[in-house]
Design a protein around this motif. Structure first.
Motif, mmCIF file in Angstrom:
data_model
loop_
_atom_site.group_PDB
_atom_site.id
_atom_site.type_symbol
_atom_site.label_atom_id
_atom_site.label_comp_id
_atom_site.label_asym_id
_atom_site.label_seq_id
_atom_site.Cartn_x
_atom_site.Cartn_y
_atom_site.Cartn_z
ATOM 1 N N GLU A 165 0.796 -1.229 0.000
ATOM 2 C CA GLU A 165 0.000 0.000 0.000
ATOM 3 C C GLU A 165 0.828 1.277 0.000
ATOM 4 O O GLU A 165 0.288 2.363 0.072
ATOM 5 C CB GLU A 165 -0.925 -0.015 1.223
ATOM 6 C CG GLU A 165 -0.237 0.069 2.581
ATOM 7 C CD GLU A 165 0.307 -1.264 3.076
ATOM 8 O OE1 GLU A 165 1.083 -1.885 2.324
ATOM 9 O OE2 GLU A 165 -0.020 -1.654 4.211
ATOM 10 N N ASN A 166 2.165 1.140 -0.010
ATOM 11 C CA ASN A 166 2.957 2.324 0.289
ATOM 12 C C ASN A 166 3.897 2.763 -0.837
ATOM 13 O O ASN A 166 4.836 3.508 -0.580
ATOM 14 C CB ASN A 166 3.768 2.078 1.575
ATOM 15 C CG ASN A 166 4.767 0.941 1.411
ATOM 16 O OD1 ASN A 166 4.818 0.297 0.381
ATOM 17 N ND2 ASN A 166 5.564 0.729 2.432
ATOM 18 N N ALA A 213 4.293 6.435 -0.919
ATOM 19 C CA ALA A 213 5.026 6.959 0.245
ATOM 20 C C ALA A 213 6.520 6.677 0.095
ATOM 21 O O ALA A 213 7.359 7.538 0.391
ATOM 22 C CB ALA A 213 4.494 6.340 1.538
ATOM 23 N N GLN A 218 -4.568 6.119 0.155
ATOM 24 C CA GLN A 218 -4.202 7.148 1.137
ATOM 25 C C GLN A 218 -2.780 7.644 0.916
ATOM 26 O O GLN A 218 -2.528 8.849 0.891
ATOM 27 C CB GLN A 218 -4.352 6.568 2.538
ATOM 28 C CG GLN A 218 -3.887 7.504 3.627
ATOM 29 C CD GLN A 218 -3.946 6.848 4.990
ATOM 30 O OE1 GLN A 218 -4.933 6.210 5.331
ATOM 31 N NE2 GLN A 218 -2.907 6.997 5.771
ATOM 32 N N ALA A 219 -1.860 6.694 0.722
ATOM 33 C CA ALA A 219 -0.459 7.079 0.525
ATOM 34 C C ALA A 219 -0.312 7.886 -0.757
ATOM 35 O O ALA A 219 0.452 8.862 -0.812
ATOM 36 C CB ALA A 219 0.423 5.831 0.470
#
Lengths: 389, 316
Positions: free
Chosen positions: B79-80, B83, B123-124
């Motif tokens: 998920e990152n 980021a 979100q990231a």
């Protein structure tokens, strides 16, 4: 000459990190860590440090972003607490497996539920097996010193692992204490620029974070375990160097009036200083008691712990977290494991204390020791100090 | 001779000959996604660092101790990716400013599938785009969690059968409309957003080159045909990508500083979606009524897009 000032410990930690010529930091707000991030952003905003301060949208992204930056060869920092650390949990073992040096300050705080913002160690305990070097500090000065040492340890060529510095939330982070900052010149000498073993740069393309199946997975994990165990040599060497340069000594296991003690009390973190007063009181009454303070949580200092504890008759281990449905306190479980193979070993008593910020007074320590002395508690179970049932 | 013909004649010769995603990776035959990644790398060139999410592209290219990557590449988790990419960008920026690395432009690129972009990585990605990092993020959208076995995502289109939204006696498969990720990125006010498909390689390459030149965040949503997950013959990857565009199911457009522009590849008149559906097993169960319901929606969405193109042209 190093200056001695009165400062809130969280701000002092940010100042210390600012002395380390970091290149990048990513921090997300959470009580009681926030003052570290806020002050670090002040230092960047005022041009006192030349670093990218990335205001990420979560702790998960904070740890992810510093991994990315560390991959480029940058010196990186983050700080968090409690739920934030729990949100990072997924990424922590990846960071250590990738052998990337990171430094993280943790303002230790109880994990929800119920929601609570105050201090205990229930946030760091679930991270125990992540492959990080984990160090506890007891006061503001140690928070400064270890925050600086952490970079040197993490980036050492024999280590290349992430390091977390456990600073009790509120009890330490929000205290104004007299602290001494090392001279910048000496910090620069102590902590030279990072030399990465590989970095994300087109001049030499590398693949980081590859996928590995059963044919390599065990070997990679064994290598990580060896690296973490082996890091103790570097940690000891760094502490030696620190003592020579700055005159303050650090050991994996510290003792206070432990010589000849029949009962030893064991603490981790800021409660050590309260416990010292309790030991003074009981020693004054002629009781052979002493204190053992565990500083290095991972890699666990088995040899030092055995050496210090094995001659005592009774050891009272305090834990500030619960391993539910298990052995009680996670620190106590570790101490028992360390001593199991010793021919002579003390009786071990387990107390769970100071959960969710509940005060533990000098009187609490003396009464716990008193109960152990009179064998009013059992070694085959664990007690929650002062719990209303 | 018009401009498009010019492109056909000369543009292919200008494409970077160097393979930065080398052969020998483990992607399925007919994989539209790995083709897109290869073309993206050609467009980006060597001064690139890629941060990849967990997924098909990560698994097939980085089996330890081998790698298909000829550019610096990092994978951390699912998920990152955005980021991690933002951290890479910040790290390189600081090191360059402080004279610790050579003073040259390096483009940081985050990449993920539809799940890693639109669901778990949303979100990231939103955070990274909002913070304005100098990075490109490319979503390789094959419309389901293909790596884990064809489970539905928010990128799965209405009516498609997947392993977690299967067609059955009382179900038509996916019951929700595909999330419009490009529009969500436009709402972040980033300087450049585009949709693309490797079935139009020159268009895709040009868009990546454009995004590379943007100083700041940019986003490309790349439609990636997955024969394994779509239950279609693997030799139809290119033609299915074209059909998705020609039916208006996946229109190609760019949004530059808020201004919409339809790509030259879009036909004057859209083909019926039925033509796109017929060779795909994931739509096999759909009846006339259901296809009509989806066709109406496709027409409406395409009209909405054309309106934006026209309106914003009028405003500027």
């Amino acid at each position: 000459m190093a200056k001695r000032v009165g400062m809130e410990v969280a701000l002092a930690v940010a100042e210390a990190v600012g002395q380390c010529n970091i290149d990048m930091a990513a921090v997300y707000p959470i009580t009681p860590q926030s003052h570290i991030g806020e002050h670090l952003s002040d230092l960047v905003a005022d041009g006192k440090i030349d670093a990218e301060f990335v205001t990420v949208e979560s702790e998960h992204s904070a740890i992810s972003a510093i991994i990315g930056a560390s991959g480029t060869g940058a010196r990186v920092y983050t700080a968090t607490s409690s739920q934030g650390l729990m949100l990072m949990h997924e990424i922590l073992p990846i960071a250590s497996a990738m052998r990337l040096p990171l430094v993280m300050g943790i303002a230790n705080r109880a994990v929800s539920g119920p929601l609570n913002i105050l201090n205990d160690h229930s946030d760091i305990m679930p991270q125990r097996d992540s492959g990080w070097i984990s160090i506890f500090v007891e006061n503001g000065q140690e928070a400064i010193d270890v925050s600086i040492q952490a970079f040197k340890i993490a980036e050492h060529k024999d280590v290349n692992l992430p390091v977390c510095v456990n600073i009790d939330g509120f009890q330490l982070t929000h205290m104004v204490e007299p602290v001494e900052f090392p001279d910048q010149e000496l910090v620069d000498k102590f902590l030279p620029p990072r030399v990465p073993f590989a970095s994300l740069h087109p001049s030499n393309p590398v693949t980081m974070g590859a996928f590995a199946m059963s044919d390599y997975f065990t070997e990679i994990l064994k290598a990580k375990d060896e690296a973490l165990k082996n890091s103790k040599k570097t940690i000891l060497a760094v502490w030696d160097e620190w003592a020579k340069m700055f005159g303050r000594t650090y050991k994996p296991v510290e003792t206070y009036k432990a010589d000849g003690a029949e009962i030893l009390l064991l603490t981790m973190g800021s409660m050590g200083e309260t416990a010292e007063i309790a030991i003074d009181e009981l020693r004054a009454k002629g009781m052979a008691v002493g204190l053992v303070k565990l500083r290095l949580w991972r890699p666990f200092p088995f040899a030092e712990i055995k050496e210090v504890l094995k001659k005592a008759k009774k050891v009272l281990v305090t834990d500030r977290a619960v391993s539910f449905g298990g052995p009680g306190g996670p620190v106590c479980g570790e101490i028992k494991a360390a001593l199991y193979n010793e021919a002579e070993r003390p009786a071990i008593y387990s107390y769970i204390i100071g959960l969710g910020g509940r005060d533990v007074t000098v009187g609490d320590f003396t009464s716990m020791i008193d109960k152990v002395n009179r064998e009013e508690v059992n070694t085959d179970t664990y007690e929650f100090l002062g719990v209303r049932e | 001779m018009n401009i498009v013909e010019n492109f056909d004649l000369f543009a292919p010769r200008l494409i970077n000959k160097k393979e930065l995603l080398s052969g020998g990776h483990r992607a399925c035959s007919g994989c539209g996604e790995v083709l897109a990644v290869r073309l993206m790398c050609k467009a980006l060139g060597e001064n690139t660092v890629i941060a990849s999410a967990t997924g098909c592209m990560e698994i097939v290219t980085s089996m330890y101790p081998t790698t298909a990557w000829e550019v610096p590449w990092i994978h951390v988790a699912f998920e990152n990716a955005a980021a991690v990419a933002s951290g890479v960008e910040a790290g390189l920026k600081a090191l360059r400013r402080k004279g610790k690395i050579a003073d040259c432009d390096i483009k940081v690129v985050g990449m993920a599938g539809d799940g890693g972009t639109m669901d778990i990585g949303m979100q990231a990605l939103s955070g990274a785009m909002e913070r304005g990092h100098d990075m490109l993020f490319v979503c390789f959208d094959n419309e389901a969690y293909m790596n884990t076995g064809i489970q539905r995502s928010s990128g799965t289109p209405m009516g498609a059968s997947t392993t977690t939204a299967p067609a059955g006696k009382v179900s038509m498969g996916q019951k929700t409309w595909k999330k419009n990720m490009a529009e969500i990125m436009v709402a972040h006010n980033v300087p450049y957003v585009a949709t693309a498909c490797p079935s139009y390689p020159l268009d895709f390459i040009r868009k990546v080159e454009k995004a590379k030149k943007v100083k700041g965040p940019s986003y490309i949503h790349c439609f990636s045909v997955c024969p394994t997950g779509w239950r279609c013959p693997s030799d139809q990857t290119i033609s299915l990508g074209r059909l998705a565009v020609e039916t208006g199911i996946f229109p190609l457009y760019e949004v530059e500083n808020g201004k919409y522009k339809l790509s030259a590849e879009m036909p004057k008149k859209l083909r019926p979606i039925k033509e796109y559906y017929k060779s795909q097993g994931r739509y096999r169960h759909l009846g006339e009524d259901e296809i009509k319901m989806i066709q109406d929606r496709v027409n409406k969405e395409y009209k909405k897009l054309l309106n934006k193109v026209q309106c914003l042209e009028a405003w500027s």
